[in-house]
Design a protein around this motif. Structure first.
Motif, PDB file in Angstrom:
ATOM      1  N   GLY A 164       0.510  -1.163   0.141  1.00 23.88           N
ATOM      2  CA  GLY A 164      -0.001   0.076   0.092  1.00 23.88           C
ATOM      3  C   GLY A 164       0.815   1.303  -0.256  1.00 23.88           C
ATOM      4  O   GLY A 164       0.380   2.300  -0.378  1.00 23.88           O
ATOM      5  N   VAL A 192      -5.532  -0.055   0.066  1.00 25.73           N
ATOM      6  CA  VAL A 192      -5.900   1.550   0.163  1.00 25.73           C
ATOM      7  C   VAL A 192      -6.999   1.714  -0.862  1.00 25.73           C
ATOM      8  O   VAL A 192      -7.248   1.438  -1.827  1.00 25.73           O
ATOM      9  CB  VAL A 192      -4.686   2.274  -0.141  1.00 25.73           C
ATOM     10  CG1 VAL A 192      -3.778   1.623   0.991  1.00 25.73           C
ATOM     11  CG2 VAL A 192      -4.211   2.206  -1.295  1.00 25.73           C
ATOM     12  N   ALA A 201      -5.761   3.263   4.563  1.00 20.19           N
ATOM     13  CA  ALA A 201      -6.080   1.552   4.208  1.00 20.19           C
ATOM     14  C   ALA A 201      -7.326   1.353   4.455  1.00 20.19           C
ATOM     15  O   ALA A 201      -8.125   1.752   5.332  1.00 20.19           O
ATOM     16  CB  ALA A 201      -4.835   1.174   5.592  1.00 20.19           C
ATOM     17  N   TRP A 211      -4.577  -5.324  -4.828  1.00 21.66           N
ATOM     18  CA  TRP A 211      -3.966  -5.974  -3.828  1.00 21.66           C
ATOM     19  C   TRP A 211      -3.369  -7.381  -4.363  1.00 21.66           C
ATOM     20  O   TRP A 211      -2.519  -7.836  -4.059  1.00 21.66           O
ATOM     21  CB  TRP A 211      -4.476  -5.807  -2.415  1.00 21.66           C
ATOM     22  CG  TRP A 211      -5.838  -6.747  -2.392  1.00 21.66           C
ATOM     23  CD1 TRP A 211      -6.939  -6.412  -2.435  1.00 21.66           C
ATOM     24  CD2 TRP A 211      -5.813  -8.147  -1.935  1.00 21.66           C
ATOM     25  NE1 TRP A 211      -7.876  -7.270  -2.411  1.00 21.66           N
ATOM     26  CE2 TRP A 211      -7.074  -8.378  -1.789  1.00 21.66           C
ATOM     27  CE3 TRP A 211      -4.827  -9.153  -1.578  1.00 21.66           C
ATOM     28  CZ2 TRP A 211      -7.442  -9.759  -1.595  1.00 21.66           C
ATOM     29  CZ3 TRP A 211      -5.481 -10.381  -1.181  1.00 21.66           C
ATOM     30  CH2 TRP A 211      -6.787 -10.745  -1.435  1.00 21.66           C
TER      31      TRP A 211
END
Length: 249
Positions: A164, A192, A201, A211
């Motif tokens: 992130g 995020v 986050a 992610w």
């Protein structure tokens, strides 16, 4: 072989940790959720807790968890020298029986003298890693310089890749993963979302696919740390959900 799943205590938030009784209080929950280890954060200790790390280390060991220790300081000072508090942090890590000690990179300069750090690590099994933080020192160019330059003399045990944090520094997480994967020994899984001119986050279930795309480019067998918000009435259930998710994805 499934990766180890580490729960970062900061994922519960400082206020919730204070309500529960500090980092030691969440160790049984983390174990009950099926995690393999816990990342202890130095910045979340009060003075009394910091003076009795051995007690926390025993609780972690009693729950059969691996301990990682995160220090909110840089490995390299602004003048390029090593952090003057290294010995203190090594001693704290030893009290926790920590297997890994994590710093941000800081102001690494080419041509640094590694002999002092090499000597400090020679008699220890502790892994020392650097992380990309949210400052200019955590930019992709800085981390590439550290890991690619003078690789024959670099000591330490690789990188904590915080997927992130790249967005805070304006870098691409997937580009960073592709270029640094060979050096990654620990992953901070962090999704995020935009928040004004910055980022925040968010839980994986509330995130886009970035992610997953980033994780797919990183080594499959290294520990994965949960460093996104773990919130809800039943923290064991919430933690278990993400432990299981990251064990399988």
């Amino acid at each position: 072989m499934k990766p180890e799943i580490i729960v970062v205590t900061a994922a519960y938030g400082r206020d919730r940790l204070d309500e529960l009784g500090g980092q030691q209080a969440v160790v049984p929950m983390i174990a009950a959720a099926g995690a393999d280890g816990v990342e202890i954060r130095r910045e979340l200790f009060n003075d009394a807790e910091l003076s009795d790390l051995a007690a926390l280390g025993k609780v972690i060991a009693d729950h059969r968890l691996t301990a990682f220790y995160s220090v909110p300081e840089a490995l390299f000072a602004p003048d390029g020298t090593l952090n003057p508090n290294l010995d203190r942090h090594f001693a704290e890590a030893a009290q926790l029986n920590a297997q890994l000690l994590k710093y941000s990179l800081g102001h690494y300069q080419q041509g640094s003298n590694w002999s002092a750090l090499r000597e400090k690590l020679a008699a220890r099994t502790l892994c020392l890693v650097v992380e990309n933080d949210q400052t200019a020192c955590g930019r992709l160019a800085a981390l590439e310089n550290y890991f690619h330059q003078h690789s024959e003399t670099r000591v330490g045990n690789g990188m904590t890749f915080d997927m992130g944090n790249w967005l805070w520094t304006g870098d691409s997480p997937t580009a960073a993963a592709a270029r640094l994967a060979d050096f990654v020994s620990y992953i901070h899984v962090k999704a995020v979302a935009p928040m004004g001119d910055s980022w925040r986050a968010v839980a994986l279930d509330d995130a886009d696919s970035l992610w997953r795309e980033t994780l797919a480019l990183l080594p499959a067998g290294v520990p994965r740390g949960i460093e996104f918000p773990l919130e809800g009435e039943d923290l064991v259930a919430v933690t278990r959900h993400y432990v299981e998710l990251l064990s399988e994805v």
